[in-house]
Design a protein around this motif. Structure first.
Motif, mmCIF file in Angstrom:
data_model
loop_
_atom_site.group_PDB
_atom_site.id
_atom_site.type_symbol
_atom_site.label_atom_id
_atom_site.label_comp_id
_atom_site.label_asym_id
_atom_site.label_seq_id
_atom_site.Cartn_x
_atom_site.Cartn_y
_atom_site.Cartn_z
ATOM 1 N N GLY A 61 18.781 16.745 75.774
ATOM 2 C CA GLY A 61 18.363 15.343 75.758
ATOM 3 C C GLY A 61 18.463 14.779 74.358
ATOM 4 N N ILE A 62 17.911 13.604 74.159
ATOM 5 C CA ILE A 62 17.843 13.020 72.817
ATOM 6 C C ILE A 62 16.393 12.671 72.509
ATOM 7 N N GLY A 63 16.084 12.534 71.226
ATOM 8 C CA GLY A 63 14.705 12.238 70.818
ATOM 9 C C GLY A 63 13.879 13.511 70.750
ATOM 10 N N ARG A 64 12.787 13.445 69.983
ATOM 11 C CA ARG A 64 11.985 14.642 69.780
ATOM 12 C C ARG A 64 10.600 14.466 70.378
ATOM 13 N N GLY A 65 9.927 15.593 70.582
ATOM 14 C CA GLY A 65 8.544 15.569 71.046
ATOM 15 C C GLY A 65 8.406 14.749 72.324
ATOM 16 N N ARG A 66 7.453 13.800 72.332
ATOM 17 C CA ARG A 66 7.196 13.026 73.559
ATOM 18 C C ARG A 66 8.286 11.997 73.843
ATOM 19 N N GLU A 67 9.146 11.753 72.820
ATOM 20 C CA GLU A 67 10.224 10.788 73.029
ATOM 21 C C GLU A 67 11.494 11.417 73.613
ATOM 22 N N HIS A 68 11.409 12.699 73.943
ATOM 23 C CA HIS A 68 12.585 13.409 74.428
ATOM 24 C C HIS A 68 12.949 12.978 75.852
#
Ligand code: OGA
Ligand code: MN
Length: 222
Positions: A61-68
């Motif tokens: 996916g893209i983004g890290r942590g809760r933004e994944h």
């Protein structure tokens, strides 16, 4: 020399280290062919296909942590984080450990850890142009990509395109994802993209990190 006792020195061509550091300073990126030991690439690729067979790869996916979140329109690879579970992984990671020490000693980057995942791009997959980190929250400082697919076909596509940071429309390099090739670049500076592949494509993407926890907010690991 068998793979089981392959040391970090044999895993990674020593000539590459100085060239890599000079290129990072001068242009922000480095690409070298025949840098990763061929036997090690074969072991790592075999391990990646074993994980794929065992359905141990996850859609990237893209983004890290809760933004994944998953975005197949942006990237289509499947990944597995390295966890030192095999001799081959440990050989690759110890070569990266040596590189981390060299980068810290010569460039004072304050890198304190390295994270990496296997990546498998099935035919048709790509990864649109992006940066690996963003200034301000730049916990990923230096990106690495080690390529694992032997005998990449001439019409295989799947090149990694590196763009000029001052003019992101301008291509400065096209990296054929052939086993042994190693690429390295500044994570918050160098735009890059993976062109649609016409051949199954195996690699290890990794990042040297700095601790970017700020104001008591723990920086997510991934
Ligand atoms: C990434 C990436 C490039 C490649 O995983 O962030 O840009 O050539 N990979 O696999
Ligand atoms: Mn990237």
């Amino acid at each position: 020399m068998t793979q089981a006792n392959l040391s970090s020195i044999e895993a990674f061509a020593s000539r590459a280290e100085g060239e890599l550091i000079d290129a990072l300073v001068e242009q922000g990126w480095y690409v070298g062919k025949g840098v990763i030991d061929a036997g090690l690439c074969a072991s790592l690729e075999r391990e990646l296909y074993g994980l794929k067979e065992a359905q141990a790869l996850e859609e990237a996916g893209i983004g890290r942590g809760r933004e994944h979140h998953l975005r197949k329109d942006i990237r289509g690879d499947a990944i597995h984080w390295l966890n030192r579970e095999s001799e081959a992984q440990r050989a690759y990671l110890s070569a990266m450990q040596r590189l981390q020490v060299a980068l810290n000693q010569t460039l004072f980057l304050g890198l304190f850890e390295y994270e990496a995942h296997f990546a498998h791009y099935p035919t048709g997959a790509f990864y649109k142009r992006h940066l690996d980190s963003f200034r301000g929250r730049a916990n990923r400082v230096v990106s690495t990509v080690g390529y694992l697919t032997p005998e990449w076909p001439v019409d295989g596509g799947g090149e990694m395109v590196i763009f000029d940071p001052n003019n992101p429309e301008r291509e400065v390099a096209r990296v054929v994802p052939e086993a042994g090739t190693f690429a390295c670049f500044l994570s918050d500076t160098i735009p890059h993209e993976v062109l649609p592949t016409r051949h199954p494509r195996s690699s290890i993407a990794g990042w040297f990190r700095r601790n970017a926890s700020l104001g008591g907010v723990l920086d997510p690991a991934r």
